[in-house]
Design a protein around this motif. Structure first.
Motif, short mmCIF file in Angstrom:
data_model
loop_
_atom_site.label_atom_id
_atom_site.label_comp_id
_atom_site.label_asym_id
_atom_site.label_seq_id
_atom_site.Cartn_x
_atom_site.Cartn_y
_atom_site.Cartn_z
N ARG A 82 -1.56 46.77 -10.85
CA ARG A 82 -1.99 47.99 -10.17
C ARG A 82 -3.16 47.68 -9.22
N GLU B 34 15.04 38.85 -39.85
CA GLU B 34 15.69 37.55 -39.62
C GLU B 34 14.76 36.36 -39.80
N LEU C 175 -5.65 51.15 -19.28
CA LEU C 175 -5.42 52.50 -18.78
C LEU C 175 -4.01 52.65 -18.22
N VAL C 176 -3.15 53.31 -18.98
CA VAL C 176 -1.80 53.57 -18.48
C VAL C 176 -1.45 55.03 -18.73
N ALA C 177 -0.57 55.57 -17.88
CA ALA C 177 0.02 56.88 -18.14
C ALA C 177 1.26 56.60 -18.97
N GLU C 178 1.14 56.81 -20.29
CA GLU C 178 2.12 56.30 -21.26
C GLU C 178 3.56 56.70 -20.97
N ALA C 179 3.75 57.95 -20.54
CA ALA C 179 5.13 58.45 -20.43
C ALA C 179 5.78 58.07 -19.10
N ARG C 180 5.06 57.35 -18.25
CA ARG C 180 5.58 57.04 -16.93
C ARG C 180 6.11 55.62 -16.86
N ASP D 46 -0.47 41.39 -37.13
CA ASP D 46 -0.76 42.79 -37.44
C ASP D 46 0.12 43.28 -38.59
N ASP E 224 5.67 53.65 -11.50
CA ASP E 224 4.76 54.76 -11.27
C ASP E 224 3.33 54.39 -11.64
N ASN E 225 3.20 53.67 -12.73
CA ASN E 225 1.87 53.29 -13.18
C ASN E 225 1.19 52.35 -12.20
N GLY F 219 1.19 39.34 -31.09
CA GLY F 219 2.50 39.90 -31.40
C GLY F 219 3.39 38.99 -32.23
N GLU G 101 5.12 52.75 -22.17
CA GLU G 101 4.73 52.73 -23.58
C GLU G 101 5.67 51.86 -24.42
N GLU G 102 6.79 51.45 -23.84
CA GLU G 102 7.70 50.57 -24.57
C GLU G 102 7.19 49.12 -24.55
N PHE H 275 -9.95 47.99 -15.67
CA PHE H 275 -10.97 48.38 -16.62
C PHE H 275 -10.71 47.76 -17.99
#
Lengths: 530, 327
Positions: free
Chosen positions: A177, A296, A112-117, A321, A121-122, A317, A163-164, A108
Motif C-alpha cells: 500500500r 496430516e 492496518l487493514v480493512a478486514e472485509a475488503r 501458536d 481495495d486495501n 505459522g 482477512e483470509e 504503521f
C-alpha cells in the motif's frame, strides 16, 4: 518543488529528478514537541532525512519515535517546532492525505487493514477521490500484483479478502500500500515485526532499490541486526529527545543500546542471574501426550518440568501458536495435555481447567488482554479479585497492596494505580498483564511473544523476572520470534516446523545458526550463521 | 480412504463457507424462496402488483437503513421511518395541494430526505454524538413534527400519478419503479470510488484514515444516502396509502433494521449490502402474508419475526465461522 505537487501519486518517481535535489534534505524536523494530555511524548526532536538514505530511528518505547512518525504522516499535529519537506516549510501535514500528497507513505506498527475488503481495495485505499478515480483499475491491479509478487516471491490473488491471509501477508499488503504510492519518503514503523524472515529479506531488497532511486527511508525497528544490515545513519531517541545521529560504521550494538537506555545491560546477564539448571529443575508439571496439531502431521510428546525455561521457536505459522494453545487447554487435533500435581495426573481439557491447575497464559495481542477503559489496578486484579474479599466486600485497599507488591517487583513505571491502563507505555502495560497472572501464583506460565513491541529497558527487566520465576520453581514456556532471546535465555528450545515439533535444542548447543537451520529443516552445519 | 473423504468434506464445507461469506444474504434468499412457494401454494391467486406495492415501503426503509450501518463505527439510523412519514406528509399536506405534485415535488422531497440524512451525519461526525443517540433524537423530533402537521389524517389531493406507484404503469407493477431505484443508485456508486471506500471505512476506520480516506465525508454521505432512499420510500408509501397520517410515523423503524440484519449486513459495519436488505425485507413481508393467510394473530407475528431473525443471524454466524483462526 516537485515534492509538494498534488496528485503525483500515479507517476513513478524517476531516478533523474531525485539526483537534482540530492543536497536538499527530503525531510527536516527542527525542535518539534508534542504532548498528549500530561504525557510529553516529544520534547525536542530534530531529525533530517536525505534523499537516497535509509535512516534508522531507534529508541525505547515511549522515546517518541512513533509520535514523530505520526506527525510526519499527518496523523498527529505538532505543538511546537517546524517540519520542512524539501525546501518548503509547512507546519507538518495536517491529515494523512496531505502527507501522501507530499510524497510521504507510511507503514504503521499496527497491521492496518480493512478486514472485509479485498487485497486490491486495501492496497489502493485512500488514493482515489470520493467521486473520481485517480488511477485506472487495470493499472491498480497490475501494480499491486507486481509488487506483491516481488515482496512475497509468489503470486497472490489480489481479489482475496484480506482477512483470509496470515498476519505476515497482511503486513505485506500494508507495505505494498505504501509502495504503490511511489513515495519520496517511505516510513517503515516496526513494519518488519509481523513479517516472516524471507519476506523481510525481500523487503530489504526493495528498500535498497528504492534508496538507489533517491527515495528516503525512515526505518524503525527493535532489532539491532536489521539496523546493522540496512541503516545508512541512525538517529537515537530517548525520552522525547533526539540524543545522537551516527553514520554507518561508527556504531556498535552495545553503543546503541547504551545511547537508548543509558545502560548497556544485555540479555546474557539474565540467565546468569538464575541458579544453574540442575539446581532448579524439578518434577514434570505439564506434559503433552501424542499431541497432533494438524491432521496430516506427526504426533509428538512433550514434558515441561518445574523450574525450566522452555522456548518455542519456528518460522511464523508453523504451529507454535497451536502448541501453546493446546498447552493452555485449547485443544489439539489429537492427544491430551496432562497436568501433574503431587503425583496426580489431571487431563487439561479446557482453558478454565488449565487455570485451575495453575497454568497461566499471556496472549500475544496485548489489546485482547487489556481492559482499555479500566484502571491499571483493575487490569491487574481482574482474575484474582476473590483474594481481596474482606467479609464479602471487595477491599480496594487489599488490591492496592497486592498490586504495589508486583509493581515494585516488576518495576512498573506508573503514576497512580487508578490511572487508566492506556496511560502506560507498551512495555509497562505488558508488565501489568504478566503481573496479573503471576498474582495467581501459577505453576506454569505460558507466554506468547511477550517482548514483541516492548522496549529494550523493559525487556531487560522482564528477563530478570523470568530468571527469578524459574528459580522459584515456576515452569515457563515462552514463544518468541526473536532468535537472541532463545539463544541467550532458554534452557531448552522446541523448534516447530510444518505444524509439528521438529527438534528440541538444549541450551549448550543453542546458536542462531542452529535455530535457523532447524527452522528450515536442516542441520546447523549446512547453514551459515544467520 | 477415510482421510480423503474427510478432506473432501472439509473442502465442500470451506467452499460453502466462502459462498456464504461472499453472499451473506444467501440464507435469507433461501428462506424467501421457500416462503414465496408456500405463499403461492396457500394463495394461488397471489396478487403480484398489490403485494409488491405493500412490500415497497418496508423494502425501501430497509435499504435506507443500510448505508449508515455499513459505514461502521456503530453507524445506525433510527430516523428512517419517521423521515418516510415526513416525506409522505409534506407531499400530501403541502406539495400536492399547491400544484407541486409532479416532478418538482419529487425533487423537493428527495432533497429533503438527503438533507435530513446529512444533518444526522453531521451530528454524528461533528458533534460526535453516538449514532444511536443522534438518530434517536432526530427520530423523536421527526415524529413530533409529523404529528404536529398531520394531527388528523388527510386524503391525497392534486396528484393522481403517484397512486400508480402502487398500481400498474403500462401493465408493469408500479412498485418496480420505486424499489429498484436505490439498487440502481447503489450500482452506479460501485462505478465510482465512493462505495468501496464506504465499505473500507466500515471495515476499519483507523486503517482508512491512515491511508488517506476522508472518513468523516464518507460517513456523512452514507447518512445522506439513507435519507435519499427514505424519501423514495416516502413516495412509495404515499402511493400505497393515498393519504397521510402522523400516527404511522414509527411503524417501519425496527422491522427495517430487522430486515437489514436478516439480509446478512453486519451491524459492525463493512459487510453486507442493499440487495441483502431487500431480500431481508421480502422475507419478513412474505412471513407476514403467509401467517396472516393462516389467520395467525398479529401478536404472534412479532414473536415469529424475532425467532426468524435469531435463526437467520445465528445460522449465518455458524456457516461463516472459521474452522481454525489464522495465526
Amino acid at each position: 518543488m516537485a515534492l509538494m505537487r498534488g496528485g503525483r501519486i500515479a507517476t513513478p518517481a524517476g531516478p533523474a529528478d531525485a539526483a537534482v535535489d540530492a543536497h536538499i534534505p527530503l525531510v527536516r524536523v527542527t525542535n518539534v514537541a508534542k504532548a498528549f494530555g500530561a504525557t510529553q511524548a516529544l520534547r525536542d526532536a530534530s531529525f533530517e532525512l536525505r534523499p537516497g538514505e535509509v535512516h534508522s530511528l531507534i529508541g525505547e518505547n515511549g522515546s517518541g519515535k512513533s509520535t514523530l512518525v505520526k506527525i510526519l504522516s499527518g496523523v498527529h499535529a505538532l505543538d511546537r517546532g517546524t517540519v520542512e519537506l524539501g525546501d518548503v516549510e509547512v507546519n507538518a501535514p495536517r491529515t494523512p492525505r496531505e502527507a501522501q500528497e507530499s510524497g510521504i507513505a507510511t507503514v504503521f506498527q499496527e497491521v492496518l487493514v480493512a478486514e472485509a475488503r479485498s487485497v486490491l481495495d486495501n492496497i489502493w485505499l485512500g488514493v482515489d477521490g470520493l467521486l473520481r478515480k485517480r488511477v485506472p483499475g487495470s493499472d491498480k491491479r497490475a501494480r499491486a500484483a507486481e509488487l506483491l509478487a516481488e515482496l512475497l516471491d509468489r503470486p497472490l490473488n489480489v481479489d482475496t479478502i484480506i482477512e483470509e491471509l496470515s498476519l505476515s501477508d497482511r503486513q505485506a499488503c500494508c507495505i505494498v500500500r505504501a509502495l504503490v504510492r511511489d513515495p519520496r519518503v517511505l516510513i517503515l514503523d516496526e513494519a518488519t515485526s509481523a513479517l516472516d524472515v524471507a519476506t523481510r529479506d525481500r523487503l530489504f531488497e526493495i528498500v535498497r532499490r528504492l534508496s538507489k532511486q533517491g527515495v528516503g527511508v525512515i526505518f524503525i525497528t527493535h532489532r539491532l541486526d536489521e539496523i546493522n544490515e540496512l541503516g545508512d545513519r541512525v538517529t537515537v531517541m530517548r525520552s522525547g529527545n533526539t540524543v545522537a545521529v551516527l553514520d554507518r560504521g561508527t556504531w556498535t550494538s552495545r553503543e546503541l543500546v547504551h545511547l537508548m537506555t543509558g545502560t548497556d545491560r544485555l540479555v546474557q546477564h539474565a540467565r546468569e542471574e538464575s541458579k544453574p539448571l540442575e539446581q532448579r529443575l524439578g518434577d514434570a508439571v505439564l506434559s503433552g501426550n501424542g499431541l497432533r496439531l494438524h491432521p496430516e502431521r506427526a504426533a509428538f510428546d512433550v514434558t515441561i518440568r518445574a523450574g525450566e525455561l522452555v522456548g518455542v521457536a519456528g518460522l511464523e505459522g508453523h504451529g507454535q501458536d497451536l502448541f501453546l494453545n493446546a498447552l493452555r487447554g485449547g485443544g489439539a487435533v489429537d492427544g491430551v495435555v496432562v497436568a501433574h500435581s503431587d503425583g496426580d495426573e489431571i487431563v487439561v481439557g479446557s482453558p478454565s481447567e488449565a487455570a485451575a491447575q495453575g497454568i497461566a497464559f499471556v496472549p500475544r495481542e496485548r489489546r485482547q488482554a487489556l481492559f482499555a477503559w479500566m484502571s491499571i489496578r483493575e487490569n491487574f486484579a481482574m482474575p484474582t479479585l476473590d483474594r481481596d474479599n474482606r467479609m464479602g466486600w471487595l477491599s480496594m485497599r487489599a488490591t492496592r497492596v497486592r498490586f504495589s507488591h508486583w509493581a515494585k517487583r516488576m518495576e512498573v513505571v506508573f503514576g497512580k494505580d487508578g490511572d487508566r491502563i492506556t496511560t502506560l507505555s507498551g512495555g509497562n502495560q505488558q508488565k501489568v498483564l504478566i503481573a496479573r497472572w503471576l498474582a495467581a501464583d501459577p505453576r506454569v506460565l505460558l507466554l506468547n511473544d511477550p517482548t514483541r513491541g516492548i522496549d529494550i529497558g523493559a525487556k531487560g527487566d522482564f528477563y530478570t523476572l523470568l530468571a527469578q520465576l524459574v528459580d522459584e520453581g515456576v515452569a515457563v514456556v515462552m514463544l518468541s520470534s526473536e532468535l537472541d532471546e532463545h539463544v541467550d535465555l532458554m534452557d531448552r528450545v522446541l523448534v516447530f516446523r510444518e505444524q509439528a515439533l521438529f527438534r528440541q535444542v538444549e541450551h549448550e548447543s543453542l546458536s542462531r545458526a542452529e535455530l535457523v537451520a532447524a527452522f528450515f529443516g536442516q542441520d546447523a552445519a549446512s547453514v551459515v550463521e544467520a | 480412504m477415510p482421510e480423503s473423504a474427510t478432506e473432501r468434506r472439509g473442502e465442500v464445507l470451506g467452499r460453502t463457507r466462502r459462498l456464504f461469506v461472499r453472499y451473506s444474504f444467501a440464507f435469507a434468499l433461501m428462506l424467501a424462496i421457500a416462503l414465496l412457494i408456500a405463499n403461492l401454494v396457500k394463495t394461488p391467486n397471489f396478487g403480484w402488483t398489490f403485494e409488491l406495492a405493500s412490500l415497497a415501503p418496508l423494502a425501501l426503509a430497509a435499504m435506507a437503513s443500510t448505508p449508515s450501518i455499513i459505514s461502521g463505527g456503530g453507524g445506525f439510523d433510527l430516523s428512517i421511518s419517521p423521515l418516510m412519514a415526513l416525506v409522505n406528509i409534506v407531499f400530501v399536506f403541502y406539495l400536492a395541494p399547491h400544484g407541486l405534485g409532479g416532478v418538482l415535488g419529487v425533487i423537493i422531497v428527495l432533497v429533503l430526505g438527503a438533507l435530513v440524512g446529512t444533518v444526522n451525519g453531521l451530528l454524528i461526525i461533528l458533534a460526535r454524538v453516538p449514532p444511536i443517540v443522534a438518530t434517536l433524537a432526530t427520530y423523536f423530533i421527526l415524529i413530533g413534527i409529523d404529528l404536529q402537521i398531520a394531527s388528523s389524517p388527510r386524503e391525497l389531493q392534486g396528484s393522481t400519478w403517484i397512486s400508480h406507484l402502487a398500481g400498474t404503469v403500462w401493465h408493469i407493477p408500479g412498485a418496480l419503479f420505486t424499489i429498484p431505484v436505490p439498487l440502481l443508485i447503489w450500482f452506479l456508486l460501485s462505478r465510482i470510488p465512493y462505495r468501496s471506500m464506504l465499505y473500507a471505512v466500515g471495515s476499519n476506520d483507523a486503517t482508512s484514515f491512515a491511508s488517506g480516506v476522508n472518513v468523516a465525508r464518507v460517513r456523512v454521505a452514507a447518512y445522506a444516502l439513507g435519507g435519499l432512499f427514505a424519501a423514495i420510500g416516502g413516495l412509495a408509501l404515499t402511493g400505497l396509502v393515498n393519504s397521510a397520517a402522523g400516527t404511522t410515523a414509527s411503524s417501519y423503524t425496527l422491522v427495517a433494521i430487522a430486515s437489514v440484519a436478516l439480509g446478512g449486513t453486519s451491524l459492525w459495519g463493512g459487510r453486507g449490502g442493499l440487495f441483502g436488505s431487500l431480500i431481508g425485507a421480502i422475507t419478513i413481508y412474505l412471513l407476514q402474508t403467509l401467517l396472516s393467510s393462516f389467520q395467525v394473530s398479529s401478536s404472534w407475528l412479532e414473536v415469529v419475526y424475532g425467532i426468524a431473525l435469531l435463526v437467520a443471524v445465528c445460522f449465518g454466524g455458524l456457516v461463516t465461522r472459521r474452522r481454525v483462526a489464522p495465526a
